[in-house]
Structure formats: C-alpha cells, structure tokens
Design a protein around this motif. Structure first.
Motif, short mmCIF file in Angstrom:
data_model
loop_
_atom_site.label_atom_id
_atom_site.label_comp_id
_atom_site.label_asym_id
_atom_site.label_seq_id
_atom_site.Cartn_x
_atom_site.Cartn_y
_atom_site.Cartn_z
N MET A 173 0.83 -1.23 0.17
CA MET A 173 0.12 0.08 -0.03
C MET A 173 0.86 1.13 -0.11
N VAL A 174 2.09 1.27 0.62
CA VAL A 174 2.80 2.48 0.73
C VAL A 174 3.56 2.73 -0.67
N LYS A 175 3.92 1.52 -1.30
CA LYS A 175 4.47 1.68 -2.57
C LYS A 175 3.64 2.43 -3.46
N HIS A 176 2.19 1.92 -3.60
CA HIS A 176 1.16 2.35 -4.17
C HIS A 176 0.92 3.75 -4.07
N LEU A 177 0.88 4.22 -2.81
CA LEU A 177 0.58 5.62 -2.75
C LEU A 177 1.81 6.51 -3.01
N GLY A 178 2.83 6.06 -2.70
CA GLY A 178 4.04 6.47 -3.18
C GLY A 178 4.15 6.70 -4.81
N SER A 179 3.85 5.85 -5.69
CA SER A 179 3.94 5.91 -7.03
C SER A 179 2.45 6.84 -7.52
N LYS A 180 1.50 6.45 -6.77
CA LYS A 180 0.24 7.33 -7.45
C LYS A 180 0.16 8.65 -7.06
N TYR A 181 0.53 9.08 -5.64
CA TYR A 181 0.43 10.46 -5.04
C TYR A 181 1.56 11.06 -4.83
N SER A 182 2.88 10.32 -4.95
CA SER A 182 4.01 10.81 -4.32
C SER A 182 3.95 11.01 -2.84
N GLU A 183 3.44 10.26 -2.24
CA GLU A 183 3.37 10.25 -0.73
C GLU A 183 4.42 9.33 -0.01
N ALA A 184 4.66 9.66 1.12
CA ALA A 184 5.88 8.86 1.93
C ALA A 184 5.54 9.11 3.09
N PRO A 185 5.99 8.18 3.92
CA PRO A 185 5.87 8.18 5.33
C PRO A 185 6.42 9.53 6.14
N VAL A 186 5.40 10.22 6.93
CA VAL A 186 5.91 11.32 7.82
C VAL A 186 6.01 11.11 9.29
N ALA A 187 5.17 10.09 9.64
CA ALA A 187 5.20 9.76 10.97
C ALA A 187 4.31 8.36 11.10
N MET A 188 4.79 7.90 12.48
CA MET A 188 4.07 6.26 12.63
C MET A 188 4.17 6.37 14.02
N GLY A 189 3.30 5.27 14.54
CA GLY A 189 3.16 4.90 16.03
C GLY A 189 2.50 3.61 16.21
N LEU A 190 2.58 2.96 17.18
CA LEU A 190 2.02 1.74 17.68
C LEU A 190 0.85 1.85 18.11
N ALA A 191 -0.31 1.41 17.86
CA ALA A 191 -1.68 1.40 18.42
C ALA A 191 -1.87 0.54 19.49
N ASN A 192 -2.77 0.70 20.43
CA ASN A 192 -3.04 -0.16 21.48
C ASN A 192 -3.29 -1.69 21.20
N ASN A 193 -4.02 -1.76 19.98
CA ASN A 193 -4.11 -3.25 19.55
C ASN A 193 -3.06 -3.92 18.66
N GLY A 194 -2.19 -3.20 18.87
CA GLY A 194 -0.69 -3.98 18.14
C GLY A 194 -0.59 -3.27 16.67
N GLY A 195 -1.58 -2.53 16.12
CA GLY A 195 -1.24 -2.28 14.61
C GLY A 195 -0.36 -0.83 14.59
N VAL A 196 0.42 -0.89 13.48
CA VAL A 196 1.26 0.38 13.21
C VAL A 196 0.53 1.24 12.50
N ILE A 197 0.12 2.48 12.98
CA ILE A 197 -0.52 3.49 12.21
C ILE A 197 0.71 4.27 11.51
N GLU A 198 0.51 4.55 10.28
CA GLU A 198 1.53 5.34 9.35
C GLU A 198 0.87 6.50 8.99
N VAL A 199 1.31 7.90 8.76
CA VAL A 199 0.80 8.90 8.30
C VAL A 199 1.82 9.14 7.12
#
Length: 70
Positions: free
Chosen positions: A1-27
């Motif tokens: 998904m990150v690769k797709h967002l990078g190629s289609k919208y030129s988006e890259a990760p700017v922040a990330m964190g660990l959610a209480n449910n164990g998931g990784v949140i990426e902005v």
C-alpha cells in the motif's frame, strides 16, 4: 500500500506509531502536503486505509520539560 501511494500520489511516510491493538499507524504525505493518507497495518500483515485528504500541514512538536510526567 505504501508503494502504491508513493507511485500514484508521491506520498511517503512522515510519522508512525504503535496503536493499543498492536497495529502500526502510518501517516503519509506528499512533499508539499497536497495529499495525505493514514493507514493501519495489523500484526498479521493486513493493512487498511483509515482516511485520506488534502492540505497536510506539519505542526512542530513542542515539549516543555516541567518536571512533571505527561
């Protein structure tokens, strides 16, 4: 998904964190903030797009040490 967002919208990760449910949140954001996306990736590897939008603005993180725990 990150690769797709990078190629289609030129988006890259700017922040990330660990959610209480164990998931990784990426902005992800485009370089000038024209578009942004927030995704969560669960421990089993499944990813889900949470929300996307326009006009991302970075706010400086200001932390004043007061001696008290936050």
């Amino acid at each position: 998904m990150v690769k797709h967002l990078g190629s289609k919208y030129s988006e890259a990760p700017v922040a990330m964190g660990l959610a209480n449910n164990g998931g990784v949140i990426e902005v992800l954001s485009s370089k000038m903030g024209e578009s942004w996306t927030i995704i969560i990736t669960m421990p089993n590897g499944d990813s889900c797009l949470i929300v996307a939008g326009e006009s991302w603005t970075e706010v400086p993180f200001l932390l004043k040490h007061t001696g008290a725990e936050m």
